[in-house]
Scaffold this active site. Structure first.
Site, PDB file in Angstrom:
ATOM      1  N   HIS A 226       0.832  -1.206   0.000  1.00  0.00           N
ATOM      2  CA  HIS A 226       0.000   0.000   0.000  1.00  0.00           C
ATOM      3  C   HIS A 226       0.864   1.252   0.000  1.00  0.00           C
ATOM      4  CE1 HIS A 226      -3.937  -1.741   0.306  1.00  0.00           C
ATOM      5  NE2 HIS A 226      -3.672  -2.391   1.424  1.00  0.00           N
ATOM      6  N   CYS A 282       0.094   2.747  -4.450  1.00  0.00           N
ATOM      7  CA  CYS A 282      -0.622   3.982  -4.743  1.00  0.00           C
ATOM      8  C   CYS A 282       0.276   5.192  -4.561  1.00  0.00           C
ATOM      9  CB  CYS A 282      -1.820   4.124  -3.804  1.00  0.00           C
ATOM     10  SG  CYS A 282      -3.146   2.962  -4.101  1.00  0.00           S
TER      11      CYS A 282
END
Length: 335
Positions: A226, A282
């Site tokens: 992430h 991301c």
């Protein structure tokens, strides 16, 4: 174990002069002074874009002997293009332009709309063959090193399924096609077997990499997990946000901010080291804060307007990608 005769290499100069090209601008000179090493970063998307996971690497990207089914679209696309160039015998002539555009087309063919981009610590001719391996005059004594991080966040909200596979697939490529030795690879994964990718362990792996790397070395850095954004507190981001990596223990230890990555990893890397980094997360487009950029739909690398050099340093190639935002940070935080 280092791979040079007698396990000794020539002593690196404490002070190394910088040779500027005749057309170097003040911006370029500042970049070389600020970033001693050469960094190039390929990201799977712009900061404003998100990327997707792949549910079946076998059917969607046809990787050779993929580890598991799931993985990141950017990592899979990159490996697919690289393996195809090896198959055709044209890997040595592959340019950054062709790599990014082939990745872009590959992603479009599979239904992904992100635009890969390259950021760098040097203004380079993206039409010339890319270099993942250091080919400088000092490289004969150099060591190939890697730090590979995959976080699935097992048992947490926002759990991922393909990050371990991304690391395993990239490790196989580096060993089988680029001559890396596993003994010179540091692997962090939350699989109960490898070193756990906590905030402290990730930063210590990067610091150790900086401390052990020397002029002529080749370095590959891979992060799959992430990524996030937090409010910029020092005013160095045009969009008002710092990009982050999210360690497995982020709820207790916090997120790893791009400013800290730049200071501890990028700026601290010794001159003469070539580093390639793939960040599959991301908001990864500017996570290393590099001053030059080229996008797959562009024509040439450009200087980033209003770039804040601050007190930067380093030399690396970074490959970055993004997972889907809503399936990423917000789900991880349970929001």
């Amino acid at each position: 174990m280092s791979n040079y005769p007698g396990n000794r290499r020539p002593q690196a100069d404490k002070q190394q002069s910088i040779q500027y090209s005749s057309n170097a601008t003040g911006y370029d000179r500042q970049a070389e002074e600020t970033f001693p090493a050469e960094f190039h970063m390929i990201s799977g998307c712009h900061d404003s874009q998100t990327s997707a996971d792949v549910s079946n690497l076998n059917t969607q990207f046809s990787l050779p002997n993929p580890q598991g089914r799931a993985g990141g679209a950017c990592t899979a696309s990159l490996l697919s293009v690289l393996y195809e160039e090896h198959r055709k015998g044209s890997i040595d002539s592959l340019s950054w332009v062709n790599l990014l555009r082939n990745m872009r087309q590959d992603l479009l063919n599979k239904g992904f709309d992100q635009v890969p981009q390259l950021t760098s610590s040097r203004l380079i001719d993206v039409n010339k063959p890319l270099e993942l391996i250091n080919k400088s005059s000092d490289a004969a004594y150099g060591t190939k090193r890697a730090v590979m991080i995959g976080i699935n966040y097992r048992g947490q909200q926002g759990e991922l399924s393909g990050c371990h596979n991304d690391v395993k697939n990239m490790v196989e490529y580096l060993k089988n096609k680029q001559g890396f030795q596993e003994s010179n690879m540091t692997i962090l994964m939350d699989d109960g077997y490898h070193t756990n990718p906590t905030y402290s362990n990730i930063m210590n792996a990067y610091r150790t990499l900086v401390r052990t790397s020397q002029k002529g070395d080749t370095v590959f850095i891979h992060y799959s997990g992430h990524g996030g954004r937090v409010r910029d507190l020092n005013g160095d981001e045009d969009d008002g946000f710092d990009e982050t990596l999210i360690p497995v223990d982020f709820k207790r230890a916090g997120q790893i901010v791009d400013d800290d990555l730049c200071k501890e990893l990028v700026k601290a890397m010794p001159r003469g080291v070539l580093v390639t980094s793939l960040m599959d997360c991301c908001h990864s487009g500017t996570v290393l804060d590099l001053p030059y950029r080229f996008t797959a739909d562009g024509e040439a690398m450009v200087r980033q307007d209003q770039f804040d050099f601050g007190d930067v340093i380093g030399g690396v190639v970074v490959l970055c990608c993004c997972f889907e935002l809503l399936g990423c940070l917000f789900s991880l935080l349970g929001e």
